[in-house]
Design an enzyme around this catalytic site. Sequence first.
Site, short mmCIF file in Angstrom:
data_model
loop_
_atom_site.label_atom_id
_atom_site.label_comp_id
_atom_site.label_asym_id
_atom_site.label_seq_id
_atom_site.Cartn_x
_atom_site.Cartn_y
_atom_site.Cartn_z
N ASP A 290 0.97 -0.79 0.12
CA ASP A 290 0.25 -0.15 0.06
C ASP A 290 1.16 1.45 -0.08
O ASP A 290 1.65 1.24 0.75
CB ASP A 290 -1.07 -0.03 1.48
CG ASP A 290 -1.56 1.39 1.37
OD1 ASP A 290 -2.82 1.27 0.90
OD2 ASP A 290 -1.23 2.07 2.03
N ASP B 231 0.26 7.11 -10.24
CA ASP B 231 -0.03 7.35 -11.21
C ASP B 231 -1.13 6.07 -10.93
O ASP B 231 -1.26 4.36 -11.20
CB ASP B 231 0.88 6.46 -11.79
CG ASP B 231 0.66 5.40 -13.17
OD1 ASP B 231 -0.26 6.21 -13.72
OD2 ASP B 231 1.15 4.85 -14.44
N SER B 232 -2.36 6.67 -10.53
CA SER B 232 -3.45 5.87 -9.88
C SER B 232 -4.80 5.90 -10.69
O SER B 232 -4.68 6.07 -12.35
CB SER B 232 -4.56 6.47 -8.75
OG SER B 232 -4.70 7.41 -9.16
#
Lengths: 308, 308
Positions: free
Chosen positions: A148, A166-167
Amino acid sequence: MGICGKDLIKDGWFSERGALWPGQAMSLQVTDVLYSGRSAFQDLLVFTNPTYGTVLVLDGVIQVTTRDEFAYQEMIAHLPLFAHPAPVDVLVIGGGDGGVLREVLKHPSVARAVLVEIDAAVVEASKRYLPALAAGFDDPRVEVVIADGAAYMADHVDAYDVIITDSSDPIGPAEVLFQPPFYAAMARSLRAGGLACCQGECMWLHLDLIRPLLSACRRLFPTVGYAYTAVPTYPSGQIGFVICAKDAGVDLATPRRAPSAAVQGRLRYYSPPVHAAAFVLPEFARRAVEEGGDADGGRTAADAVADK
Amino acid sequence: MGICGKDLIKDGWFSERGALWPGQAMSLQVTDVLYSGRSAFQDLLVFTNPTYGTVLVLDGVIQVTTRDEFAYQEMIAHLPLFAHPAPVDVLVIGGGDGGVLREVLKHPSVARAVLVEIDAAVVEASKRYLPALAAGFDDPRVEVVIADGAAYMADHVDAYDVIITDSSDPIGPAEVLFQPPFYAAMARSLRAGGLACCQGECMWLHLDLIRPLLSACRRLFPTVGYAYTAVPTYPSGQIGFVICAKDAGVDLATPRRAPSAAVQGRLRYYSPPVHAAAFVLPEFARRAVEEGGDADGGRTAADAVADK
């Protein structure tokens, strides 16, 4: 439960219908389905299209196509990296396809690039089906951590020069990446002089999300900007970036360095003039995102020109 | 024969599948079909969509939606108009929806705006279904001529300060508008100091069309440029403009005038900084369209910055 990307294919066409862009959908013809399956976190689909090459879809949303991915990867990486005078340690959160990493590694000053991706299945799918993006994984400067992102940053304070998030979109596993605690974690994990750049959704679709996100950032960082790039296969054809600097008074729109001729020759989207132009927003968006601006008043671009 | 737009509606969604963008399609949900019919020249479809408002489709291709049309109309009109010091007589070829005319009339120097549209049915449909675009038709400076644009220009030599060609794609009635004789007719119909601006297709889809078109323009005009704007409902989300000046050495990317504060307040896309940024092309496109440039060599943007 959850979306199955393969179910969005009808009569040989994939249609990207999603709750974040009601009433509209990008449709892509499907030549072959290369992979369809579910990881612990999300649904994965990989297919080929006659124009856009190989397409990666997560939870029903197009993430990359091999034809236009450079318009996104180059901009999310090089906007913060060229706004930094000499980035050495770089952290990428998400970006499991490897495309951002590939761009980060084009900076000779970078000694270490850590990628923290929550879903190992994305890295594996990219290595198998998207070799042009996964190329970055082979570099000796790279460390891949399956974890995470927020938890990783809590253990790495004052450690990075540039952090790139970069989601995917703020529905599903990436939801927390659009909330103030995540931005606060980035601020702590950055060194003095550091910059963060995050996927910032689309000004045509999500101003209601972008405005409060920028307000939250302005409470955490002394310098905050919004830029965008145009990517044919993203919803409404555009995607923005929230860029934050740990120092005050940083001119985000002006690169601190130019690419060498050799590096520029390998770039297909970014250039120093493209960097500056990415921060010039259409009036409706500029009025919405600029601090103190509103749709009907405030300082206009014409005022700025008249002052010169 | 020919495309029927209504046939592209399946299960309540319109899908813009076309020969000019194989393998991809913008899909829009259809709330109501307001009109469907055939004129002497083309198929017309008008429908409503929950996000994009009213949508006009010609021969199966989306022309305008009331939500994003300003991103196109403002740019095709104001790029040439603000690059001219004082436009008085303006000619619009095509543009039967009236949107470009509406923008032209925002320039106080304009004394006369002539719209030459080949298909009266487009003007009629716009007046009925797109009042926000058709608003321009009511201005006393406007003259509407239902005729062929090239034939009209042959009778009006040395007559206009700015000519704007707002055409559909180069399949069907607009095919001739992308060919050298049409550009030659514009050159003759412009006065000294005049500028022409034409719909120039999409750099992601049509570089093979754009490159020879620009080469032809460079033989007819001493100054030629290419700019673009981003419009969510156009194929690949972008559309370009070919801009030509009758004089040599015109800096097309730098506006000659700024909008008054009152005019700027009514613009939702254009501003002087947006004008300049529209000419900054991504590297892949810059290399393709710049004279003498190629994909692997030539002068790069980095060279230009390094020279400063």
